[in-house]
Design a protein around this motif. Structure first.
Motif, PDB file in Angstrom:
ATOM      1  N   GLN A   1      27.686 -44.060 -23.792  1.00  7.18           N
ATOM      2  CA  GLN A   1      26.548 -44.960 -23.979  1.00  7.18           C
ATOM      3  C   GLN A   1      26.377 -45.895 -22.776  1.00  7.18           C
ATOM      4  O   GLN A   1      25.281 -46.286 -22.437  1.00  7.18           O
ATOM      5  CB  GLN A   1      26.736 -45.788 -25.252  1.00  7.18           C
ATOM      6  N   TYR A   2      27.439 -46.233 -22.133  1.00  8.25           N
ATOM      7  CA  TYR A   2      27.441 -47.189 -21.024  1.00  8.25           C
ATOM      8  C   TYR A   2      26.869 -46.626 -19.725  1.00  8.25           C
ATOM      9  O   TYR A   2      26.654 -47.380 -18.759  1.00  8.25           O
ATOM     10  CB  TYR A   2      28.876 -47.664 -20.758  1.00  8.25           C
ATOM     11  N   GLU A   3      26.602 -45.337 -19.620  1.00  6.32           N
ATOM     12  CA  GLU A   3      26.237 -44.700 -18.349  1.00  6.32           C
ATOM     13  C   GLU A   3      25.042 -45.327 -17.636  1.00  6.32           C
ATOM     14  O   GLU A   3      25.014 -45.364 -16.419  1.00  6.32           O
ATOM     15  CB  GLU A   3      25.951 -43.207 -18.555  1.00  6.32           C
ATOM     16  N   LYS A   4      24.067 -45.811 -18.370  1.00  5.90           N
ATOM     17  CA  LYS A   4      22.867 -46.364 -17.731  1.00  5.90           C
ATOM     18  C   LYS A   4      22.953 -47.874 -17.540  1.00  5.90           C
ATOM     19  O   LYS A   4      21.982 -48.509 -17.147  1.00  5.90           O
ATOM     20  CB  LYS A   4      21.625 -45.992 -18.538  1.00  5.90           C
ATOM     21  N   MET A   5      24.114 -48.451 -17.783  1.00  4.89           N
ATOM     22  CA  MET A   5      24.302 -49.895 -17.604  1.00  4.89           C
ATOM     23  C   MET A   5      24.721 -50.183 -16.169  1.00  4.89           C
ATOM     24  O   MET A   5      25.288 -49.325 -15.492  1.00  4.89           O
ATOM     25  CB  MET A   5      25.388 -50.406 -18.561  1.00  4.89           C
ATOM     26  N   ASN A   6      24.461 -51.420 -15.732  1.00  6.22           N
ATOM     27  CA  ASN A   6      24.941 -51.817 -14.409  1.00  6.22           C
ATOM     28  C   ASN A   6      26.422 -52.194 -14.501  1.00  6.22           C
ATOM     29  O   ASN A   6      27.003 -52.225 -15.585  1.00  6.22           O
ATOM     30  CB  ASN A   6      24.080 -52.955 -13.833  1.00  6.22           C
ATOM     31  N   ASP A   7      27.035 -52.482 -13.366  1.00  5.78           N
ATOM     32  CA  ASP A   7      28.482 -52.725 -13.322  1.00  5.78           C
ATOM     33  C   ASP A   7      28.913 -53.894 -14.207  1.00  5.78           C
ATOM     34  O   ASP A   7      29.927 -53.814 -14.902  1.00  5.78           O
ATOM     35  CB  ASP A   7      28.954 -52.968 -11.886  1.00  5.78           C
ATOM     36  N   GLU A   8      28.137 -54.972 -14.201  1.00 12.50           N
ATOM     37  CA  GLU A   8      28.479 -56.131 -15.039  1.00 12.50           C
ATOM     38  C   GLU A   8      28.412 -55.761 -16.519  1.00 12.50           C
ATOM     39  O   GLU A   8      29.294 -56.110 -17.305  1.00 12.50           O
ATOM     40  CB  GLU A   8      27.538 -57.300 -14.755  1.00 12.50           C
ATOM     41  N   GLU A   9      27.358 -55.046 -16.900  1.00  7.42           N
ATOM     42  CA  GLU A   9      27.213 -54.637 -18.303  1.00  7.42           C
ATOM     43  C   GLU A   9      28.326 -53.678 -18.719  1.00  7.42           C
ATOM     44  O   GLU A   9      28.836 -53.761 -19.832  1.00  7.42           O
ATOM     45  CB  GLU A   9      25.848 -53.973 -18.518  1.00  7.42           C
ATOM     46  N   ILE A  10      28.719 -52.783 -17.819  1.00  7.07           N
ATOM     47  CA  ILE A  10      29.804 -51.852 -18.136  1.00  7.07           C
ATOM     48  C   ILE A  10      31.101 -52.621 -18.379  1.00  7.07           C
ATOM     49  O   ILE A  10      31.843 -52.332 -19.325  1.00  7.07           O
ATOM     50  CB  ILE A  10      29.980 -50.796 -17.024  1.00  7.07           C
ATOM     51  N   ALA A  11      31.375 -53.621 -17.531  1.00  4.80           N
ATOM     52  CA  ALA A  11      32.590 -54.428 -17.721  1.00  4.80           C
ATOM     53  C   ALA A  11      32.559 -55.140 -19.075  1.00  4.80           C
ATOM     54  O   ALA A  11      33.570 -55.165 -19.795  1.00  4.80           O
ATOM     55  CB  ALA A  11      32.742 -55.431 -16.576  1.00  4.80           C
TER      56      ALA A  11
END
Length: 172
Positions: free
Chosen positions: A93-103
């Motif tokens: 689900q996280y694939e389209k998130m930016n680096d901050e959102e993934i963290a």
């Protein structure tokens, strides 16, 4: 607009005790909504805890979901009995998130209750988000919603919850 009129439909003080479980639903792009208040979210979650809620179901989408999950983890320091339960629609689900959102996403996932959290599908499917939303509506006895549009996943989840559980919706 109908959803604007419904925003104050249930005041938190009108909810009956006990609340056992709470699910969250809200828009991903909350920056588009200047009326959003993280303080109101925090207060709503804390008041639910004071009314007995221990389980908090988070759909793990960026925006409102992740803020709600972070709120639960913050309050867990004061109320160690509460649990964050991650309901993840599909593995990546996280694939389209930016680096901050993934963290932030990974932090929530790592701190969610491992025994109760679920990932529903390995791969993305057209219906995986709706499936996750249905499970959120089924799992909780109370819903905290940040709803400003009459269509989309948030509106769908609120309607599904009301159909299944009645109008125990806290509109922020």
């Amino acid at each position: 607009m109908e959803t604007q009129e419904k925003q104050l439909k249930i005041e938190l003080s009108q909810l009956e005790k006990p609340i056992k479980s709470v699910a969250f639903t809200g828009h991903r792009e909350i920056a588009k909504y200047p009326d959003f208040s993280a303080r109101k979210l925090y207060e709503a979650v804390e008041n639910c805890i004071k009314l007995g809620a221990t389980d908090f179901y988070c759909g793990m989408a960026r925006g409102f979901d992740m803020l709600a999950g972070e709120c639960v983890l913050s309050l867990k320091k004061l109320y160690p009995q509460i649990r964050l339960i991650a309901y993840i629609p599909y593995e990546k689900q996280y694939e389209k998130m930016n680096d901050e959102e993934i963290a932030r996403y990974m932090h929530l996932k790592d701190n969610a209750d491992p025994a109760l959290s679920k990932t529903f599908f390995e791969e993305y499917t057209r219906w995986c988000m709706s499936y996750r939303n249905d499970r959120l509506a089924e799992a909780a006895d109370t819903l905290i919603a940040f709803l400003r549009k009459e269509k989309g996943g948030t509106a769908y989840t609120v309607k599904k919850f009301v159909r299944l559980k009645g109008d125990r919706v806290i509109y922020l």
